[in-house]
Write a protein that holds these residues in place. Structure first.
Motif, short mmCIF file in Angstrom:
data_model
loop_
_atom_site.label_atom_id
_atom_site.label_comp_id
_atom_site.label_asym_id
_atom_site.label_seq_id
_atom_site.Cartn_x
_atom_site.Cartn_y
_atom_site.Cartn_z
N ASP A 235 93.82 53.98 42.79
CA ASP A 235 94.05 54.34 41.47
C ASP A 235 93.20 52.68 40.71
OD1 ASP A 235 94.59 54.40 38.65
OD2 ASP A 235 96.65 54.49 38.80
N VAL A 236 92.83 52.51 39.63
CA VAL A 236 92.14 51.34 39.24
C VAL A 236 93.00 50.98 38.43
CG1 VAL A 236 90.90 50.38 36.68
CG2 VAL A 236 90.23 52.88 38.13
N GLY A 237 94.01 51.40 38.30
CA GLY A 237 95.20 50.96 37.13
C GLY A 237 96.55 50.32 38.24
N GLU A 238 95.83 50.25 39.54
CA GLU A 238 97.17 49.48 40.71
C GLU A 238 97.29 47.75 40.45
OE1 GLU A 238 97.06 49.57 45.62
OE2 GLU A 238 96.36 51.53 44.41
N ARG B 19 85.11 49.44 33.05
CA ARG B 19 84.64 49.30 31.78
C ARG B 19 83.38 49.79 32.37
NH1 ARG B 19 79.55 46.58 30.59
NH2 ARG B 19 79.50 46.05 32.59
N LYS B 20 82.74 49.52 33.54
CA LYS B 20 81.12 50.55 33.58
C LYS B 20 81.81 52.48 33.08
CE LYS B 20 79.15 48.14 36.18
NZ LYS B 20 78.86 47.26 37.93
N GLN B 21 83.19 52.62 33.72
CA GLN B 21 83.31 54.28 33.99
C GLN B 21 83.40 54.41 32.29
OE1 GLN B 21 87.60 53.52 36.43
NE2 GLN B 21 86.45 54.60 37.86
N ILE B 22 84.06 53.46 31.34
CA ILE B 22 84.28 53.71 29.93
C ILE B 22 83.28 54.42 29.45
CG2 ILE B 22 84.90 53.22 27.77
CD1 ILE B 22 87.11 51.31 29.02
N GLN B 23 82.05 53.38 29.90
CA GLN B 23 80.63 53.25 29.23
C GLN B 23 79.63 54.92 30.06
OE1 GLN B 23 78.09 50.11 31.66
NE2 GLN B 23 78.81 48.91 28.97
N LYS B 24 80.04 55.41 31.09
CA LYS B 24 79.43 56.57 32.40
C LYS B 24 79.99 58.17 31.36
CE LYS B 24 78.65 55.65 36.87
NZ LYS B 24 79.64 55.82 38.34
N GLY B 25 81.33 57.65 31.46
CA GLY B 25 82.24 58.59 30.30
C GLY B 25 82.53 59.57 30.89
N THR B 26 83.58 60.53 30.77
CA THR B 26 84.05 61.30 32.32
C THR B 26 83.38 62.02 32.66
OG1 THR B 26 84.55 63.44 30.45
CG2 THR B 26 85.62 60.89 30.45
N TYR B 27 83.50 62.42 33.82
CA TYR B 27 82.96 63.06 34.65
C TYR B 27 82.73 64.62 34.21
CZ TYR B 27 81.61 66.16 38.74
OH TYR B 27 81.45 67.55 40.00
N SER B 28 83.22 65.05 32.94
CA SER B 28 82.94 66.31 32.62
C SER B 28 81.73 66.05 31.68
CB SER B 28 84.65 66.96 31.68
OG SER B 28 85.32 67.31 32.34
N ASP B 29 82.66 65.03 30.84
CA ASP B 29 80.33 64.47 29.94
C ASP B 29 79.81 64.61 31.08
OD1 ASP B 29 82.85 64.64 27.56
OD2 ASP B 29 83.28 62.22 28.10
N ARG B 30 79.79 63.72 31.87
CA ARG B 30 78.89 63.84 32.41
C ARG B 30 78.13 65.18 32.88
NH1 ARG B 30 81.14 59.68 35.61
NH2 ARG B 30 81.61 60.53 37.07
N ILE B 31 78.69 65.49 33.11
CA ILE B 31 78.53 67.69 33.87
C ILE B 31 77.62 68.03 32.88
CG2 ILE B 31 78.98 69.73 34.93
CD1 ILE B 31 79.00 67.39 36.79
N LEU B 32 78.45 68.33 31.68
CA LEU B 32 77.84 68.95 30.27
C LEU B 32 76.73 68.11 29.96
CD1 LEU B 32 81.31 69.56 28.60
CD2 LEU B 32 80.41 70.88 29.69
N LYS B 33 76.54 66.76 30.02
CA LYS B 33 75.19 66.35 29.51
C LYS B 33 74.39 66.58 30.02
CE LYS B 33 73.28 61.87 28.04
NZ LYS B 33 74.08 60.30 28.00
N GLU B 34 74.28 67.27 31.96
CA GLU B 34 73.48 67.43 32.49
C GLU B 34 73.05 68.34 32.23
OE1 GLU B 34 72.57 67.51 37.45
OE2 GLU B 34 73.97 66.43 36.82
N ILE B 35 73.90 69.36 32.43
CA ILE B 35 74.38 70.69 32.38
C ILE B 35 72.93 71.57 31.15
CG2 ILE B 35 74.85 73.18 31.84
CD1 ILE B 35 77.40 72.21 33.66
N PHE B 36 73.41 70.19 30.32
CA PHE B 36 72.43 71.11 28.67
C PHE B 36 71.62 70.35 28.14
CE2 PHE B 36 77.66 72.46 27.49
CZ PHE B 36 77.41 74.11 27.47
N SER B 37 71.25 69.31 28.60
CA SER B 37 69.58 68.59 29.22
C SER B 37 68.40 70.07 29.11
CB SER B 37 70.03 67.69 29.79
OG SER B 37 69.29 67.72 30.98
#
Length: 135
Positions: free
Chosen positions: A16-19, A57-75
């Motif tokens: 966990d990142v918050g660990e 910081r890198k995780q925030i820049q990437k966005g959530t997993y759902s955001d990345r999947i949606l972006k890829e699907i709709f490209s």
């Protein structure tokens, strides 16, 4: 582009990142060595904290997993099949009713989904479920 940082110490433990990161109680004679989940010096602990901050910081820049999947699907260049609410040969069962009525604010509900298939499934995503815990 930024050059990758060269770190002095071993990577911090996964999980966990918050660990919380801590210093080993037996740092002078730790039998776990590089497998120890705790830092063996204050400098190592500080580096671990910086590395964890960089990871966040890198995780925030990437966005959530759902955001990345949606972006890829709709490209437009996506070779992925469209989203679907069902797949032949795949059974999805939810143990809760679809319509819930909450009587108080700050209520919560838990849904358990069970997927079964005789097919090999790859790349299945339930969208907008970043805070899932297993049932």
């Amino acid at each position: 582009m930024n050059e990758p940082h060269k770190w002095e110490f071993r990577p911090p433990p996964g999980g966990d990142v918050g660990e919380e990161l801590v210093i080993c109680r037996d740092k002078e004679m730790c039998r776990l060595g590089v497998m120890c989940p705790a830092a063996h010096s204050a400098r190592e602990l500080e580096e671990w904290k910086k590395r964890k901050q960089e990871q966040i910081r890198k995780q925030i820049q990437k966005g959530t997993y759902s955001d990345r999947i949606l972006k890829e699907i709709f490209s437009e260049s996506s070779s992925l099949p469209p989203m679907s609410t069902s797949l032949p040969g795949v059974k999805v069962v939810c143990d809760m009713k679809e319509n819930l009525k909450f009587v108080t604010r700050n209520s919560s509900a838990v849904w358990c989904y069970h997927l079964s298939s005789h097919l090999f499934l790859k790349g299945i995503s339930l969208l907008h479920v970043e805070n899932l815990t297993s049932c």
